[in-house]
Design an enzyme around this catalytic site. Structure first.
Site, short mmCIF file in Angstrom:
data_model
loop_
_atom_site.label_atom_id
_atom_site.label_comp_id
_atom_site.label_asym_id
_atom_site.label_seq_id
_atom_site.Cartn_x
_atom_site.Cartn_y
_atom_site.Cartn_z
N PHE A 134 48.80 38.38 45.86
CA PHE A 134 49.19 37.92 44.53
C PHE A 134 50.32 36.88 44.60
O PHE A 134 51.28 37.06 45.36
CB PHE A 134 49.64 39.15 43.71
CG PHE A 134 49.94 38.86 42.27
CD1 PHE A 134 48.92 38.73 41.34
CD2 PHE A 134 51.26 38.73 41.83
CE1 PHE A 134 49.20 38.47 40.01
CE2 PHE A 134 51.54 38.47 40.50
CZ PHE A 134 50.51 38.34 39.59
N ASN A 145 55.86 45.47 39.51
CA ASN A 145 55.05 44.59 38.66
C ASN A 145 53.62 45.07 38.86
O ASN A 145 52.90 44.55 39.71
CB ASN A 145 55.24 43.13 39.10
CG ASN A 145 54.31 42.20 38.35
OD1 ASN A 145 53.74 42.57 37.31
ND2 ASN A 145 54.15 40.99 38.86
N PRO A 146 53.23 46.12 38.13
CA PRO A 146 51.92 46.73 38.40
C PRO A 146 50.77 45.86 37.90
O PRO A 146 50.98 44.98 37.06
CB PRO A 146 51.97 48.03 37.60
CG PRO A 146 53.03 47.85 36.58
CD PRO A 146 53.93 46.73 37.01
C1 LIG Z 1 50.67 42.18 40.01
S1 LIG Z 1 50.75 42.35 41.73
C2 LIG Z 1 52.53 42.24 41.97
C3 LIG Z 1 52.93 41.79 43.35
C4 LIG Z 1 54.43 41.51 43.48
N1 LIG Z 1 55.20 42.68 43.21
C5 LIG Z 1 54.81 40.41 42.50
O1 LIG Z 1 55.45 40.68 41.48
O2 LIG Z 1 54.46 39.25 42.77
C6 LIG Z 1 50.43 44.08 41.95
C7 LIG Z 1 50.49 44.55 43.40
O3 LIG Z 1 50.23 45.95 43.41
C8 LIG Z 1 49.37 46.26 44.50
N2 LIG Z 1 48.63 47.47 44.13
C9 LIG Z 1 47.61 47.61 43.25
N3 LIG Z 1 47.25 48.89 43.15
C10 LIG Z 1 48.05 49.59 43.99
C11 LIG Z 1 48.18 50.97 44.32
N4 LIG Z 1 47.40 51.88 43.75
N5 LIG Z 1 49.13 51.33 45.20
C12 LIG Z 1 49.91 50.40 45.79
N6 LIG Z 1 49.85 49.09 45.52
C13 LIG Z 1 48.94 48.68 44.63
C14 LIG Z 1 48.49 45.03 44.65
O4 LIG Z 1 47.94 44.97 45.94
C15 LIG Z 1 49.49 43.91 44.33
O5 LIG Z 1 50.13 43.46 45.50
#
Ligand SMILES: C[S@@+](CC[C@H](N)C(=O)[O-])C[C@H]1O[C@@H](n2cnc3c(N)ncnc32)[C@H](O)[C@@H]1O
Length: 288
Positions: free
Chosen positions: A93, A194-195
């Protein structure tokens, strides 16, 4: 394009058939800067410089990637976030400027000298957690992501910033985390996230985002709320009493259903981004 082409010709080109983006000129400047290893000022002070064959070929191949819609951050393999160029690559991302609001919100609440234990849920490139470490020299960080590529990128960013010894990287599903999985004996003071928060059927999402960024970073159930609910619960049992959880939400996201999710967590504040939209929610774990 013909052979004798200058920096100025490229920046001013309007009929390259290339261009669908609004920020074409800016994109050309960035690509040229990459090819010539220079900054924007150099381009404007070397307007008549000819590109040699190799430079022209390199520019053209980068431009071809842009033409098919690949985001600039993936082409340049970097994205600026909170004053630092984070390494990014396809599959991970891309940090967004609005997420800087989350970092600022946290910074407005903590003393920089505190020895904080921080967890970054879904760390992606590491932009949130590592930006915080830069401001909290005594803090330690656990960066969690389900995506192995994201963790690798996050590790590279930690290394580039000389922070490796303060970060633990975990390839886990946040929803499955418990204290044992995190090997934590010390209490957690702060969790940031940042989910993914886009509803599956939300057709307002830009086509290029859906085409090129990893879906698991974007989508979260029918209402876009699955991860927000689940991660708030996980935060409630990982945080120490009084500890804080800051997380980002979408513009206009209906978070009213959170009211009854977790009784051990109390909503403390909401923060607006620079456009005036509420984008960050702060919860605190109750004492006792
Ligand atoms: C919207 S991106 C945010 C990435 C970073 N924190 C940013 O703000 O640029 C959401 C991140 O959550 C991770 N992710 C999604 N579902 C997840 C889960 N169940 N457990 C851990 N990580 C997860 C994704 O791989 C992604 O890297």
């Amino acid at each position: 394009m013909n052979k004798s082409i200058t920096v100025g010709n490229l920046i001013q080109s309007r009929n390259c058939n290339l261009l669908t983006s609004h920020s074409v000129r800016q994109d050309i400047e960035l690509l040229l800067s990459q090819v010539l290893h220079c900054d924007k000022t150099y381009l404007y002070t070397h307007w008549d410089q000819l590109l040699n064959k190799k430079q022209m070929k390199q520019f053209q191949s980068l431009f071809n990637l842009r033409k098919i819609g690949i985001p600039m951050a993936y082409i340049l393999e970097k994205q600026e976030f909170y004053g630092y160029d984070f390494f990014v690559k396809s599959g991970v991302f891309i940090p967004r400027p609005e997420t800087e609001t989350l970092v600022s919100s946290v910074l407005s609440h903590w003393n920089h000298q505190e020895e904080l234990n921080i967890i970054d849920f879904g760390c992606g490139s590491g932009c949130i957690g590592l930006s915080l470490l830069a401001f909290f020299p005594k803090a330690r960080l656990i960066s969690v992501d389900i995506n192995t590529e994201a963790l690798q990128v996050s590790k590279i960013n930690a290394k580039n910033r000389g922070m490796t010894d303060r970060v633990i990287f975990l390839n886990k599903n946040v929803s499955d985390l418990d204290k044992e999985a995190l090997f934590i004996s010390t209490p957690v003071d702060l969790i940031v996230a940042n989910p993914p928060y886009i509803a599956f059927n939300d057709n307002r999402v830009e086509k290029n985002v859906v085409s090129f960024e990893p879906p698991e970073a974007l989508f979260s159930g029918e209402q876009g709320m699955y991860h927000i609910h689940s991660w708030l619960k996980v935060a409630s049992y990982l945080l120490r009493p009084g500890g804080m959880y800051f997380f980002e939400v979408g513009v206009g996201q209906d978070v009213s259903s959170l009211r009854c999710t977790v009784n051990k967590m109390r909503k403390k504040a909401m923060f607006k981004d620079l456009l005036g939209h509420f984008r960050v929610i702060q919860y605190q774990k109750c004492y006792g």
